[in-house]
Scaffold this active site. Structure first.
Site, mmCIF file in Angstrom:
data_model
loop_
_atom_site.group_PDB
_atom_site.id
_atom_site.type_symbol
_atom_site.label_atom_id
_atom_site.label_comp_id
_atom_site.label_asym_id
_atom_site.label_seq_id
_atom_site.Cartn_x
_atom_site.Cartn_y
_atom_site.Cartn_z
ATOM 1 N N SER A 1 -2.965 -4.884 -1.759
ATOM 2 C CA SER A 1 -1.510 -5.239 -1.005
ATOM 3 C C SER A 1 -0.931 -6.357 -2.077
ATOM 4 C CB SER A 1 -2.025 -5.782 0.363
ATOM 5 O OG SER A 1 -0.772 -6.068 0.957
ATOM 6 N N GLU B 1 0.568 3.033 -2.052
ATOM 7 C CA GLU B 1 0.220 2.906 -0.583
ATOM 8 C C GLU B 1 1.185 1.610 0.101
ATOM 9 O OE1 GLU B 1 -1.625 0.376 1.240
ATOM 10 O OE2 GLU B 1 -1.584 -0.966 -0.410
ATOM 11 N N HIS C 1 -4.310 -0.053 3.157
ATOM 12 C CA HIS C 1 -4.371 -0.738 4.598
ATOM 13 C C HIS C 1 -5.021 -0.010 5.617
ATOM 14 C CE1 HIS C 1 -1.342 -3.060 2.221
ATOM 15 N NE2 HIS C 1 -1.592 -4.120 3.061
#
Length: 307
Positions: free
Chosen positions: A116, A212, A277
């Site tokens: 992330s 992602e 995630h």
């Protein structure tokens, strides 16, 4: 693109530092994650400011200077083999330029784990230190704490990397085919935000892009992909691996978007690969040579992620 230098694998009893370069960490979740690490026969050491919260900006885990100092001290500690991030959120970009990269380089190769927001650190370590890093679960993340699959895959990557040279998913080919290249990428929004910064790549020719994201509307994903295309970053890309897209809208619309934006590149694209995630997230090494088989849903590393 050329493969990067692989740090050493962890051995039983290895000391690992846990830092919070981005958002604030919940103490009870951190404690649970530390117990998981101890169960792997590792010795976790928590950075001094890991549980801080910025006095003015509560979305940050302490001040930029303190977060940078924690990362710096952890990386440069001679008895620390890996730096594991406690969580993402936002903030890594704010502290990355406060790091003494010459001192980090002198400390030798270490393992970095996170995903992330930690994409900013993955990119910086690749650009400034030339090291392979691991885009994988974080110590206090709820998905990691609740998922045996995520725990087992990260543990194997750290301690027994030869057992996970082939990363298999249940993903399907959006564009069929095989491709060889060097892995790079991370969180899509962080990659686009990083364009134009000192650590930004100017190209990814011959690369296998793994991306992602979470909580972004379809039009925002469209905008980010279009920015990568217009910037030239995807010129000569060898293949694309799409991970999780939690809370990013109906997946049917996302699939249509991926086909529209990426299908014309003429390279293999695999979707729903199972990293990021989503639940049970796999650990993806960045900076390693690999072969992508979109039809089989596999990413086979040329060697182990860690030496």
């Amino acid at each position: 693109m050329r493969p990067l230098v692989r740090p050493p694998r962890l051995a039983p009893g290895a000391r690992v530092a846990v830092v919070a370069p981005s958002g604030p960490v919940r103490e009870e979740r951190l404690a649970a994650g530390l117990d998981v690490l101890r169960g792997w026969d590792l010795e976790p050491v928590v950075a001094p400011h890991a549980l801080d919260r910025h006095p003015g900006f509560p979305y940050l885990a302490g001040t930029d200077a303190d977060r940078a100092a924690d990362f710096q001290a952890a990386w440069c500690a001679p008895d620390v083999a890996a730096v594991l991030c406690a969580r993402g959120g936002y903030g890594a970009q704010r502290m990355v330029d406060l790091l003494d990269w010459e001192a980090l380089r002198a400390a030798g190769p270490k393992v970095l784990v996170g995903f992330s927001d930690i994409t900013a650190l993955h990119e910086a370590v690749a650009a400034r230190l030339g090291l392979v890093t691991l885009y994988g679960p974080m110590v206090s993340a709820l998905d990691f704490l609740k998922s045996t699959r995520a725990q087992q895959h990260l543990r194997a990557t750290l301690l027994e990397p030869e057992s996970v040279r082939t990363i298999a998913s249940t993903g399907a080919a959006l564009v069929p085919g095989r491709a060889r290249g060097v892995t790079l990428g991370g969180c899509l929004s962080m990659l686009t935000t990083g364009l134009g910064t000192p650590d930004a790549r100017t190209g990814a020719r011959g690369g296998l892009l793994v991306i992602e994201d979470v909580g972004e509307d379809v039009y925002r994903i469209d905008r980010a992909l279009t920015q990568l295309l217009r910037s030239g970053l995807l010129d000569g890309i060898a293949g694309i691996v799409l991970g999780s897209w939690e809370r990013c809208g109906p997946y049917e619309r996302l699939r249509e978007l991926f086909t529209d934006r990426l299908g014309g590149l003429g390279v293999p694209v695999v979707e729903e690969f199972g990293f990021g995630h989503g639940e049970g997230a796999l650990t993806i090494p960045l900076g390693v040579g690999a072969e992508l088989d979109a039809d089989a849903g596999t990413l086979t590393l040329d060697g182990t992620a860690l030496t």
